[in-house]
Design a protein around this motif. Sequence first.
Motif, PDB file in Angstrom:
ATOM      1  N   UNK A 116       0.807  -1.211   0.000  1.00 47.64           N
ATOM      2  CA  UNK A 116       0.000   0.000   0.000  1.00 47.64           C
ATOM      3  C   UNK A 116       0.839   1.259   0.000  1.00 47.64           C
ATOM      4  N   UNK A 117       1.935   1.261   0.758  1.00 46.53           N
ATOM      5  CA  UNK A 117       2.819   2.424   0.794  1.00 46.53           C
ATOM      6  C   UNK A 117       3.515   2.630  -0.546  1.00 46.53           C
ATOM      7  N   UNK A 118       3.965   1.538  -1.148  1.00 51.32           N
ATOM      8  CA  UNK A 118       4.619   1.651  -2.449  1.00 51.32           C
ATOM      9  C   UNK A 118       3.650   2.198  -3.490  1.00 51.32           C
ATOM     10  N   UNK A 119       2.411   1.764  -3.441  1.00 60.79           N
ATOM     11  CA  UNK A 119       1.425   2.245  -4.405  1.00 60.79           C
ATOM     12  C   UNK A 119       1.174   3.740  -4.248  1.00 60.79           C
ATOM     13  N   UNK A 120       1.217   4.248  -3.019  1.00 61.85           N
ATOM     14  CA  UNK A 120       1.073   5.683  -2.809  1.00 61.85           C
ATOM     15  C   UNK A 120       2.184   6.448  -3.514  1.00 61.85           C
ATOM     16  N   UNK A 121       3.420   6.021  -3.309  1.00 59.63           N
ATOM     17  CA  UNK A 121       4.566   6.711  -3.896  1.00 59.63           C
ATOM     18  C   UNK A 121       4.550   6.610  -5.412  1.00 59.63           C
ATOM     19  N   UNK A 122       4.150   5.469  -5.930  1.00 62.17           N
ATOM     20  CA  UNK A 122       4.236   5.226  -7.370  1.00 62.17           C
ATOM     21  C   UNK A 122       3.056   5.774  -8.161  1.00 62.17           C
ATOM     22  N   UNK A 123       2.138   6.448  -7.516  1.00 65.37           N
ATOM     23  CA  UNK A 123       1.040   7.028  -8.285  1.00 65.37           C
ATOM     24  C   UNK A 123      -0.111   7.538  -7.460  1.00 65.37           C
ATOM     25  N   UNK A 124      -0.397   6.881  -6.348  1.00 63.51           N
ATOM     26  CA  UNK A 124      -1.546   7.274  -5.553  1.00 63.51           C
ATOM     27  C   UNK A 124      -1.463   8.688  -5.024  1.00 63.51           C
ATOM     28  N   UNK A 125      -0.279   9.094  -4.571  1.00 60.67           N
ATOM     29  CA  UNK A 125      -0.123  10.450  -4.036  1.00 60.67           C
ATOM     30  C   UNK A 125      -0.343  11.488  -5.119  1.00 60.67           C
ATOM     31  N   UNK A 126       0.217  11.250  -6.302  1.00 59.14           N
ATOM     32  CA  UNK A 126       0.056  12.213  -7.375  1.00 59.14           C
ATOM     33  C   UNK A 126      -1.411  12.365  -7.754  1.00 59.14           C
ATOM     34  N   UNK A 127      -2.117  11.260  -7.912  1.00 63.24           N
ATOM     35  CA  UNK A 127      -3.525  11.330  -8.290  1.00 63.24           C
ATOM     36  C   UNK A 127      -4.331  12.059  -7.237  1.00 63.24           C
ATOM     37  N   UNK A 128      -3.992  11.871  -5.974  1.00 57.44           N
ATOM     38  CA  UNK A 128      -4.707  12.594  -4.922  1.00 57.44           C
ATOM     39  C   UNK A 128      -4.447  14.097  -5.012  1.00 57.44           C
ATOM     40  N   UNK A 129      -3.219  14.486  -5.295  1.00 57.83           N
ATOM     41  CA  UNK A 129      -2.872  15.902  -5.353  1.00 57.83           C
ATOM     42  C   UNK A 129      -3.556  16.613  -6.513  1.00 57.83           C
ATOM     43  N   UNK A 130      -3.846  15.896  -7.583  1.00 64.46           N
ATOM     44  CA  UNK A 130      -4.524  16.541  -8.715  1.00 64.46           C
ATOM     45  C   UNK A 130      -6.033  16.292  -8.678  1.00 64.46           C
ATOM     46  N   UNK A 131      -6.507  15.706  -7.583  1.00 70.05           N
ATOM     47  CA  UNK A 131      -7.932  15.517  -7.420  1.00 70.05           C
ATOM     48  C   UNK A 131      -8.508  14.354  -8.177  1.00 70.05           C
ATOM     49  N   UNK A 132      -7.672  13.369  -8.534  1.00 68.63           N
ATOM     50  CA  UNK A 132      -8.152  12.212  -9.258  1.00 68.63           C
ATOM     51  C   UNK A 132      -7.960  10.926  -8.475  1.00 68.63           C
ATOM     52  N   UNK A 133      -7.571  11.043  -7.211  1.00 69.78           N
ATOM     53  CA  UNK A 133      -7.323   9.856  -6.415  1.00 69.78           C
ATOM     54  C   UNK A 133      -8.350   9.676  -5.308  1.00 69.78           C
TER      55      UNK A 133
END
Length: 242
Positions: free
Chosen positions: A225-242
């Motif tokens: 779960x942590x790796x998935x955040x770093x590899x894309x989940x965090x970015x999608x959340x920051x742009x409002x798509x996560x």
Amino acid sequence: MVIDNHCHAGPGDGLSGPWDSDAGLGDYLRRARAAGIDRSVLFAAFHSDYAVANRAVARLVAAAPQRFFGFAFVHAARDRGRILAMVREAVEQHGFVGIKAHRFDARISGEVCEAARAFGLPVLYDPAGEVAVAELLARQYPDVDFILPHLGSFADNWAAQLALIDHLVRHPNIYTDSAGVRRFDLLRDAVRRAGAHKVLFGSDGPWLHPGLELEKIRLLALPEGDEELILGGNFLRLIGQG
């Protein structure tokens, strides 16, 4: 989904080095595909007119909208008075999802931050080691998310990178990316102390090898779960798509 948060593309017109020369994506895309990178965030190389450079990036994004995201590059000093208009064009005409600025051009300004606030965009600002700015950004613009890449210093400034980790821990809206971070233990410490939700994967393509940069994240040996955040989940959340 693996998202590379940090890739330059399109024309540069300075010719003082790769950073302000044409940033072609041929080798980068081949390497990214081989590494299993699904999507990439594109922004211009250094350029004398970012309005022109952003339109070139927009054409790349428009040609492969399922592959690329776009960020609008702005020069805080040279573009003073037109930053909001540049960002509006980038968002409303080109579908861009963030703003890019660099200390080597000029220190970030309130005008850049206000444009980000107006459109609800994250700002990827390279402070080139001047990481104390994170304190000011966090306090004055708590509703804007800032990504300070390279753990605060592409130049491998150990003291700056160590200091940025403290800002990541203390400020909810301060993030970093892994692009070009050479001191692996500091990258590990950033994740351990601040949490996986504060770090994004980036390669600084096309000049650094995206597969090599991705392997640093794999070597952290994080829970899935942590790796998935770093590899894309965090970015999608920051742009409002996560």
